[in-house]
Design an enzyme around this catalytic site. Structure first.
Site, PDB file in Angstrom:
ATOM      1  N   LYS A  94      42.053   8.187  56.897  1.00  0.00           N
ATOM      2  CA  LYS A  94      43.245   7.913  56.372  1.00  0.00           C
ATOM      3  C   LYS A  94      43.310   6.160  56.294  1.00  0.00           C
ATOM      4  O   LYS A  94      43.977   5.771  55.212  1.00  0.00           O
ATOM      5  CB  LYS A  94      44.529   8.240  57.135  1.00  0.00           C
ATOM      6  N   ASP A 129      52.959  11.977  55.362  1.00  0.00           N
ATOM      7  CA  ASP A 129      52.966  12.671  56.756  1.00  0.00           C
ATOM      8  C   ASP A 129      54.392  12.534  57.187  1.00  0.00           C
ATOM      9  O   ASP A 129      54.975  13.453  57.833  1.00  0.00           O
ATOM     10  CB  ASP A 129      52.103  12.000  57.858  1.00  0.00           C
TER      11      ASP A 129
HETATM   12  P1  NDP Z   1      43.341  10.465  65.564  1.00  0.00           P
HETATM   13  O1  NDP Z   1      41.741  11.097  65.594  1.00  0.00           O
HETATM   14  O2  NDP Z   1      43.410   9.158  64.856  1.00  0.00           O
HETATM   15  O3  NDP Z   1      44.101  10.317  67.043  1.00  0.00           O
HETATM   16  C1  NDP Z   1      43.700  11.143  68.046  1.00  0.00           C
HETATM   17  C2  NDP Z   1      44.465  11.098  69.162  1.00  0.00           C
HETATM   18  O4  NDP Z   1      44.500  12.256  70.204  1.00  0.00           O
HETATM   19  C3  NDP Z   1      44.399   9.690  70.004  1.00  0.00           C
HETATM   20  O5  NDP Z   1      45.697   9.173  70.320  1.00  0.00           O
HETATM   21  C4  NDP Z   1      43.419  10.153  71.273  1.00  0.00           C
HETATM   22  O6  NDP Z   1      43.686   9.349  72.347  1.00  0.00           O
HETATM   23  C5  NDP Z   1      44.403  11.660  71.484  1.00  0.00           C
HETATM   24  N1  NDP Z   1      43.436  12.351  72.213  1.00  0.00           N
HETATM   25  C6  NDP Z   1      42.558  13.192  71.913  1.00  0.00           C
HETATM   26  N2  NDP Z   1      42.168  14.161  72.660  1.00  0.00           N
HETATM   27  C7  NDP Z   1      43.009  13.957  73.655  1.00  0.00           C
HETATM   28  C8  NDP Z   1      42.909  14.500  75.077  1.00  0.00           C
HETATM   29  N3  NDP Z   1      42.152  15.536  75.482  1.00  0.00           N
HETATM   30  N4  NDP Z   1      44.029  13.993  76.007  1.00  0.00           N
HETATM   31  C9  NDP Z   1      44.885  13.189  75.773  1.00  0.00           C
HETATM   32  N5  NDP Z   1      44.991  12.701  74.334  1.00  0.00           N
HETATM   33  C10 NDP Z   1      43.830  12.807  73.367  1.00  0.00           C
HETATM   34  O7  NDP Z   1      44.089  11.779  64.947  1.00  0.00           O
HETATM   35  P2  NDP Z   1      45.456  11.699  64.071  1.00  0.00           P
HETATM   36  O8  NDP Z   1      46.288  10.723  64.696  1.00  0.00           O
HETATM   37  O9  NDP Z   1      45.177  11.633  62.706  1.00  0.00           O
HETATM   38  O10 NDP Z   1      45.898  13.187  64.305  1.00  0.00           O
HETATM   39  C11 NDP Z   1      46.247  13.674  65.400  1.00  0.00           C
HETATM   40  C12 NDP Z   1      46.313  15.241  65.171  1.00  0.00           C
HETATM   41  O11 NDP Z   1      47.711  15.581  64.506  1.00  0.00           O
HETATM   42  C13 NDP Z   1      45.255  15.777  64.538  1.00  0.00           C
HETATM   43  O12 NDP Z   1      44.777  16.764  65.176  1.00  0.00           O
HETATM   44  C14 NDP Z   1      45.658  16.362  63.175  1.00  0.00           C
HETATM   45  O13 NDP Z   1      45.002  17.388  62.714  1.00  0.00           O
HETATM   46  C15 NDP Z   1      47.238  16.421  63.619  1.00  0.00           C
HETATM   47  N6  NDP Z   1      48.026  16.131  62.415  1.00  0.00           N
HETATM   48  C16 NDP Z   1      48.883  17.134  61.760  1.00  0.00           C
HETATM   49  C17 NDP Z   1      49.413  16.667  60.649  1.00  0.00           C
HETATM   50  C18 NDP Z   1      50.473  18.054  60.110  1.00  0.00           C
HETATM   51  O14 NDP Z   1      50.739  17.798  58.862  1.00  0.00           O
HETATM   52  N7  NDP Z   1      50.877  18.899  60.944  1.00  0.00           N
HETATM   53  C19 NDP Z   1      49.482  15.651  59.939  1.00  0.00           C
HETATM   54  C20 NDP Z   1      48.537  14.820  60.673  1.00  0.00           C
HETATM   55  C21 NDP Z   1      47.795  15.035  61.589  1.00  0.00           C
HETATM   56  P3  NDP Z   1      42.634   8.025  72.599  1.00  0.00           P
HETATM   57  O15 NDP Z   1      43.189   7.061  71.645  1.00  0.00           O
HETATM   58  O16 NDP Z   1      42.841   7.867  74.123  1.00  0.00           O
HETATM   59  O17 NDP Z   1      41.516   8.689  72.457  1.00  0.00           O
END
Ligand code: NDP
Length: 289
Positions: A75, A110
């Site tokens: 993105k 989104d």
């Molecule tokens: P990113 O990969 O950019 O960010 C992931 C986030 O999750 C980071 O803040 C990361 O923290 C955190 N994270 C990952 N694993 C853990 C854990 N075990 N415990 C705590 N925090 C964790 O993903 P996106 O922001 O793009 O998307 C997030 C989720 O939302 C995705 O799974 C995506 O599929 C979903 N999504 C759904 C949409 C919908 O339409 N329903 C639209 C957009 C997204 P850190 O920075 O510390 O690693």
């Protein structure tokens, strides 16, 4: 709403790009919208690794592609690839929809998708405090629309606290809500009306670190994840008697907004959401039997 099916058929190519992409529901959603609206379209899921988007977009456009949805991890890269950005995409610094015409235009639907689904769930946003878990690409897309919806406070909490701080700094000029960044062990107290899980923890079957979350009896829990990945947070919310929803409605609503950008007609997102829920429930029941 769609007009009556058109008396002409437009056959054009659309796709979602990201990695992994195999389980994306976008082809199914857009095909269903097309059928509703009498628009003949071809919609594929194309695996594209980080760094490869610009080339993949040019190739797809040369083959007749007219629009793309963009998902993890592309993105931010899509915002660089676009020649022009909508206000929402420029604010987010992230793009989930590309319109491929004389120029490549990037938008971010989104946040609109999330707000529409929260409205469907009856969640009141004006004047409320919102706790967001996660500071990734999805959060970039939802901060602006939450502010427009009138929330008073947004706390962004992330495992990597520095990332939450950097994100909040970038949105300091956002008009409306007070923005706070924090880590999971230093959560700001407030009466949160809404908890949004925007972490991908559930993809690995895990809960984000929820033990110390300052939720009250009236906090609505919204998980951006859906399907089996949303199960851990749903169980946690249910055990506390909290109302909750998964992100399937957001997925369908953001797709409906992309569809509108590409085709100029609004599909009936509610009907497609209902049918997807029935299908997902049926396949979950099949797996259990
Ligand atoms: P990113 O990969 O950019 O960010 C992931 C986030 O999750 C980071 O803040 C990361 O923290 C955190 N994270 C990952 N694993 C853990 C854990 N075990 N415990 C705590 N925090 C964790 O993903 P996106 O922001 O793009 O998307 C997030 C989720 O939302 C995705 O799974 C995506 O599929 C979903 N999504 C759904 C949409 C919908 O339409 N329903 C639209 C957009 C997204 P850190 O920075 O510390 O690693």
């Amino acid at each position: 709403m769609c007009p009556d099916p058109f008396d002409f058929a437009v056959s054009s190519r659309f796709a979602v790009m990201g990695q992994p992409i195999r389980h994306s529901l976008s082809p199914q959603i857009h095909t269903a919208f097309g059928r509703q609206c009498g628009i003949a379209l071809q919609y594929e899921a194309i695996e594209v690794a980080a760094g490869g988007l610009s080339q993949a977009v040019s190739h797809f456009q040369a083959l007749g592609g007219r629009g793309l949805n963009i998902t993890v991890p592309l993105k931010r890269e899509a915002a660089q690839t676009a020649q022009r950005l909508s206000a929402a995409a420029a604010r987010a610094g992230a793009v989930n929809t590309l319109l491929l015409g004389d120029e490549v235009v990037g938008d971010n639907t989104d946040g609109t998708g999330l707000i529409r689904d929260l409205e469907r769930q009856g969640v009141a946003l004006a004047g409320s405090a919102v706790l967001i878990l996660g500071a990734g690409g999805a959060v970039r897309g939802i901060l602006g629309p939450l502010a427009t919806a009138g929330v008073a406070l947004i706390a962004v909490v992330n495992r990597d606290e520095a990332k939450a701080r950097a994100l909040v700094d970038e949105f300091r000029d956002l008009e409306g809500p007070r923005l706070i960044a924090a880590g999971f062990d230093d959560l700001p107290a407030a009466e949160y009306g809404l908890l949004i899980n925007a972490t991908s923890a559930g993809l690995g079957g895990a809960l984000p670190p929820v033990a110390l979350l300052p939720v009250g009896r009236d906090t609505f829990v919204y998980d951006l994840l859906y399907g089996p990945a949303a199960a851990p947070l749903k169980s946690w919310a249910r055990a506390r008697g909290l109302a909750s929803a998964d992100g399937l409605g957001m997925l369908v609503e953001q797709a409906a907004e992309s569809f509108y950008l590409w085709h100029g007609v609004r599909p009936d997102a509610g009907a497609v959401l209902l049918s997807l829920r029935e299908q997902l429930a049926a396949s979950a029941a099949k797996e259990l039997s």
